[in-house]
Scaffold this motif. Sequence first.
Motif, PDB file in Angstrom:
ATOM      1  N   ASP A 288       0.831  -1.198   0.000  1.00  0.00           N
ATOM      2  CA  ASP A 288       0.000   0.000   0.000  1.00  0.00           C
ATOM      3  C   ASP A 288       0.868   1.251   0.000  1.00  0.00           C
ATOM      4  O   ASP A 288       1.995   1.246   0.504  1.00  0.00           O
ATOM      5  N   PRO A 289       0.340   2.349  -0.559  1.00  0.00           N
ATOM      6  CA  PRO A 289       1.069   3.621  -0.489  1.00  0.00           C
ATOM      7  C   PRO A 289       1.116   4.129   0.950  1.00  0.00           C
ATOM      8  O   PRO A 289       0.288   3.752   1.789  1.00  0.00           O
ATOM      9  N   PRO A 290       2.057   4.971   1.283  1.00  0.00           N
ATOM     10  CA  PRO A 290       2.213   5.431   2.680  1.00  0.00           C
ATOM     11  C   PRO A 290       0.967   6.081   3.258  1.00  0.00           C
ATOM     12  O   PRO A 290       0.654   5.881   4.432  1.00  0.00           O
ATOM     13  N   PHE A 291       0.248   6.876   2.447  1.00  0.00           N
ATOM     14  CA  PHE A 291      -0.926   7.551   3.011  1.00  0.00           C
ATOM     15  C   PHE A 291      -1.999   6.559   3.434  1.00  0.00           C
ATOM     16  O   PHE A 291      -2.697   6.766   4.429  1.00  0.00           O
ATOM     17  N   LEU A 292      -2.152   5.451   2.708  1.00  0.00           N
ATOM     18  CA  LEU A 292      -3.163   4.461   3.077  1.00  0.00           C
ATOM     19  C   LEU A 292      -2.738   3.686   4.329  1.00  0.00           C
ATOM     20  O   LEU A 292      -3.570   3.375   5.186  1.00  0.00           O
ATOM     21  N   ILE A 293      -1.459   3.392   4.450  1.00  0.00           N
ATOM     22  CA  ILE A 293      -0.960   2.698   5.653  1.00  0.00           C
ATOM     23  C   ILE A 293      -1.240   3.541   6.892  1.00  0.00           C
ATOM     24  O   ILE A 293      -1.691   3.035   7.926  1.00  0.00           O
ATOM     25  N   PHE A 294      -0.987   4.831   6.775  1.00  0.00           N
ATOM     26  CA  PHE A 294      -1.243   5.710   7.909  1.00  0.00           C
ATOM     27  C   PHE A 294      -2.731   5.721   8.258  1.00  0.00           C
ATOM     28  O   PHE A 294      -3.103   5.663   9.444  1.00  0.00           O
ATOM     29  N   GLU A 295      -3.608   5.800   7.237  1.00  0.00           N
ATOM     30  CA  GLU A 295      -5.044   5.822   7.502  1.00  0.00           C
ATOM     31  C   GLU A 295      -5.503   4.530   8.171  1.00  0.00           C
ATOM     32  O   GLU A 295      -6.289   4.547   9.135  1.00  0.00           O
ATOM     33  N   ILE A 296      -5.022   3.390   7.688  1.00  0.00           N
ATOM     34  CA  ILE A 296      -5.467   2.106   8.247  1.00  0.00           C
ATOM     35  C   ILE A 296      -5.074   1.997   9.719  1.00  0.00           C
ATOM     36  O   ILE A 296      -5.924   1.732  10.593  1.00  0.00           O
ATOM     37  N   LEU A 297      -3.808   2.191  10.020  1.00  0.00           N
ATOM     38  CA  LEU A 297      -3.330   1.982  11.395  1.00  0.00           C
ATOM     39  C   LEU A 297      -3.857   3.055  12.338  1.00  0.00           C
ATOM     40  O   LEU A 297      -4.142   2.771  13.511  1.00  0.00           O
ATOM     41  N   ASN A 298      -3.997   4.269  11.848  1.00  0.00           N
ATOM     42  CA  ASN A 298      -4.468   5.348  12.708  1.00  0.00           C
ATOM     43  C   ASN A 298      -5.929   5.154  13.095  1.00  0.00           C
ATOM     44  O   ASN A 298      -6.315   5.296  14.264  1.00  0.00           O
ATOM     45  N   ILE A 299      -6.775   4.816  12.096  1.00  0.00           N
ATOM     46  CA  ILE A 299      -8.209   4.634  12.397  1.00  0.00           C
ATOM     47  C   ILE A 299      -8.430   3.386  13.242  1.00  0.00           C
ATOM     48  O   ILE A 299      -9.251   3.376  14.164  1.00  0.00           O
ATOM     49  N   LEU A 300      -7.703   2.309  12.972  1.00  0.00           N
ATOM     50  CA  LEU A 300      -7.837   1.109  13.808  1.00  0.00           C
ATOM     51  C   LEU A 300      -7.400   1.393  15.240  1.00  0.00           C
ATOM     52  O   LEU A 300      -8.010   0.900  16.194  1.00  0.00           O
ATOM     53  N   ARG A 301      -6.364   2.175  15.382  1.00  0.00           N
ATOM     54  CA  ARG A 301      -5.892   2.477  16.743  1.00  0.00           C
ATOM     55  C   ARG A 301      -6.925   3.292  17.517  1.00  0.00           C
ATOM     56  O   ARG A 301      -7.243   2.969  18.666  1.00  0.00           O
ATOM     57  N   ILE A 302      -7.455   4.341  16.875  1.00  0.00           N
ATOM     58  CA  ILE A 302      -8.350   5.256  17.597  1.00  0.00           C
ATOM     59  C   ILE A 302      -9.748   4.676  17.760  1.00  0.00           C
ATOM     60  O   ILE A 302     -10.330   4.708  18.853  1.00  0.00           O
ATOM     61  N   HIS A 303     -10.310   4.113  16.683  1.00  0.00           N
ATOM     62  CA  HIS A 303     -11.722   3.744  16.675  1.00  0.00           C
ATOM     63  C   HIS A 303     -11.977   2.265  16.965  1.00  0.00           C
ATOM     64  O   HIS A 303     -13.146   1.863  17.018  1.00  0.00           O
TER      65      HIS A 303
END
Length: 1171
Positions: A288-303
């Motif tokens: 995955d591109p870096p922006f998608l990796i950040f979105e996946i891990l960030n949203i899973l962590r918070i939500h």
Amino acid sequence: MGKRTASEATGRAAPDAPHVKRQRVERPEGDRDRASPPAVEEVSSARQLQKALVFDRGTAETFRTGLFMLKKFLDSILYSTDDDDLPRKRAILREYLDLQRPNKPNGQEDHESPFLPHHIQAWDFAAVSNYDALLAQTTAGLALLVKVFSSHTDFVEYGALLCKTILQSTVARRLGRSLSASPSQDNIISPVLRLLTELTRFNEGAHARAIYAKRDFTLEPKILGRNIGLWTDPKGKAVVDLQRKPSVRVNAVRYFLTHLQYLDEVAKIELLSNRNIVRSVFDHLHADPPFLIFEILNILRIHVFQDKTIPRQVKSRILTGRTLSHIAGLYRYLPAEGSIPEGHKAPDEVAHEFLKLVCTSPAYGVMLPTNGLYPMANDDEGDAGMEDAAEFALDFGIDPSETLEGKGPVRNVILGEFTQSLKPYANILQQELVVAIFKSCPELVAHYFLHKETFNYEPKLTSTWVGFSSFLYETIELPVPTYFGAKRGYRDYPPAISTLIQSILPQPLTQQVLTKCLNQSSDLVNLFAVRVLIVAFHKLRAVLREFNSASRYKSSKSWEQASKRLVTEFCQRCPLVKTVILAFRRPAFQKDNMRESITRLLRLYYEIAPQVALQEKFDISVPLCNALTQAEKVTGSAEDRAFRVMELEHWIQIARNSPAMRWWQKTKPLPHSPFVMLLKLIALSPEGKLYSGIKPLLVAVLRDHDMLQMTTSPDGLDALISSLGAPCGSSSPSTQVLEFLDECCARFMKGSIKYFDDKDALVAKALQPESALGPLSPLLLTFVEQWPFKGGKVDKGNPSESLAQWLSKLLYLLKLVGEDESLLILVRDALVTAAAPAYQEVLKDAFLWKMGKEKAKAALKLATGADFSGSERSSKSPIPVEQPNVQNNTAPAVDLEMPPKEDDKHAGLGRWRKKDIEESLENGDIGELLLCLCSEHAEIRLQAVQNIRQLMAKITTDDADLLQLKLLLGEALETVQHTIGSNAMPYVGGVFAARAALVLADPMHFMFAKINQFLLKRPDWIVENLPRYLGKTIINSEPDQDGAYHKEVDWFLDYLIDCLRTEEDMEIFRTNNVIEKLLSYYVSASCAISAKEKIVRLLLRAAAVGGSTTLMTRCGLVSWIQMRLENNDHRHRMLRALALRIHETSDQGKVEQWSSGTTAGTVAALAKVGA
């Protein structure tokens, strides 16, 4: 009829009129799959939009042109460059949307008809007729329209209408069909995913639940999982293209993450419980591109993981071993240049933070609560109900802490396997993650190293070896878990030694490997070996402290046994001290930081593992002298000087623990002895803080020899150091002063007993009780003796003038710190009497203020913080005057056997050093040293332990005659090892050790065999059982030598009399029924006359230590005496004195109550008959 030609049959032109084939038109690269958008005019009114967006089956291309116009118009609103024109465009859009509202003929709004009917008709037509271009364009237009609705609050109602229209069953079915299109039709799937994402996100997720309700069409698990798994390789693509035209996977993942953001916990739990979806998200994370990796891990962590409403079981189903491996794969992610926006973190850092969060807390699902260093328990109450089991195991010789030997199953199986797959030696972030997991799950440390067999840890200066070395160091440096992982305090048994040792010296660090590291030619390899051993020794010390704390709170002996086993196991893994000494002598270790490090390591050997360090004969004096020489140099930077001072501290501590060190003996490189050199360094140092660590070591050395009084604060050492300050006009003290001090210290150590006798004689001259006098430093008596040889005669130039000035200054300072003034006056008078006339005036003014003394007084005040203002004596620690004991002038007719009192001088601590071991043993010096273990002062007891260890170190295997003595000393230390700091050893044990040492000095002694049999039974003693054991083996058993029975009994009774000194000893006698057994033995036919007299003496001793009430009420001693007198016992005088004595010293009220008031009359009658 003839045949038809081919041209006639097909209706084509004849051959003579050839057909012209249409030329193929080649489109430019990149435009083959899409038609170029037609030129469209600028939107200026809502009517223009309405006219362009009218759908008819025959005018589909015209509608597509209108869609192009709408897209351009919406883009101008979303990405406007002219803010002033933005309200006009919004008004046009709002007017157009109002025209698209479904209305009834009467003008009312029709809630059943669709909003934007032409778009919906075109959508239906495209889906039925497989018009993919129209279908994709219509869907993309609706998605863009919803995005515009989300940009301004004026469009909220239109967005709600559109969402309601799209979620109608007939329309929603079209969504499901588009989502399930062929994987190659990304132009169909992606617009639908974007539309659903925008609808879910619209108005802060107001319609997310409605979209989830249509999950059969919008969130069908298999279809969504397939779309998420449709990944494409981003290599070779520009970052702008990846963001401008995202792939199906990017759109599908964003759609899934949007639902996690806005759905409630019930819907999220159901969504996350589907393995197809969750697995697809992580399977292709590495591509995955870096922006998608950040979105996946960030949203899973918070939500998800930080959402406390989601159960832990759901989170644990997400973080499987496979998932963790995929996330850990991001450590190897190499982003393209420019793919990470400024201010954003790289994918490996994002993954590291995520893994560090979820792997170190039980709340996030993957980590299970652990028992620390204890193995996995079968029940949830691993901290309860183990007392009996531990004790029974010890009774049968089984250590309950070693049931699994560190090889049993661990509770965190997933994390255990996950850590094995990581490479902490190749990546710093992976190293931090593994260390963090080890800190949270200490059980995994041993599991990791016992199962990690893929790396051969031979010292090679490679990047892999350096990385693994750093990882080992960080692992060893981890703190010891509280209570070793137990929940409610220490358990009754310690963790397995094999588990503990892996966290102190892990499996790769064997003795062979560490020895090779120390012998390597590379400085970096040498430095690692030294540093890792230092941190391992510190870790061992922390664990042993926890063991000692546990043994104080728990009655189980397994803690003490485990402590010994742990030290033994550690010593088998660390290099021999001989190897460290040889490494120290190599040129590679002569740099300041390297030399300080290896010296620190040697110090730790002597402090923590003295049994290993003292096996090697190492002359400490040479390196100590070199360190003193280097410390005197004022050249070099401040950092180099600090290194030299630290190195000096280490050598002093090593010397303290070395029995071969001679503090007061001059060596060739030094002008003075090491002790005087240290005094000079501290006195002349302008940087007092540098030497702050050396002074406590000197205090410890002085306490071993009682050279200066250390009871006041400031003490005699502070006064001596301040007196050695440089006099006016000089940069250092006089050489004559230092030589005189050196000589006096050496003489004091050779014959300290003589100077203690001189001190007693001086006290006798004071004409005051000794208890009324203050302290006095015994070294002053050596000055008095040696002063006549320096200042007793007048030489040309008065060479002893500086010495007289120094003595005067020292007496003045000793008075300031609180030493007895009357005794100091006697010392001064003795110095004046022996001095030549030229020096008498200087000494007579010793207690008067002089200008030369002001500097020393200021130095003493600065060094100690004592306040001398308004008084010539320190007000920091006034000396309490003890009241003299009132002596009873009536001499008793019979010796009352008062117990001996503790020697205030404790000469036994150092007297053994001045003689050979055999001579010290025969003269009882070693016995006096052992009795110091019973001192009421904790400092004396600790010094005794240190001296006994040094004495044991002097006994080598070559001294075959002294091996029994070494065994005795070792068992005595083992007996008091864990309690010596808080409680004294009972005299029952101390006197036995002292008398047993005398027996071992003579192999022909009648008790030699019995003492050796006792020493071979176990490595330590149960002191409370000693009288019972000795009574059984001596009185109730046959002698080892013919005719030695009564000698053994007399020896036993002498021991009992000598050891009965305190109430604690009397309590041991009471619990073991010693008195009752001896009274029975007294009347037996085998009891000799000498034994009977000693039994009576023992009873008098018991009365003297507070045992009279016990003798009368428990043993019935008065009635026993009455019976013995009636039988005309020859010791009637001693028995009557005993009766009076126990009655006078007993609790008479309790005794009278016990005897119903008859005891007083009986004792009076016995005394009257005796009179």
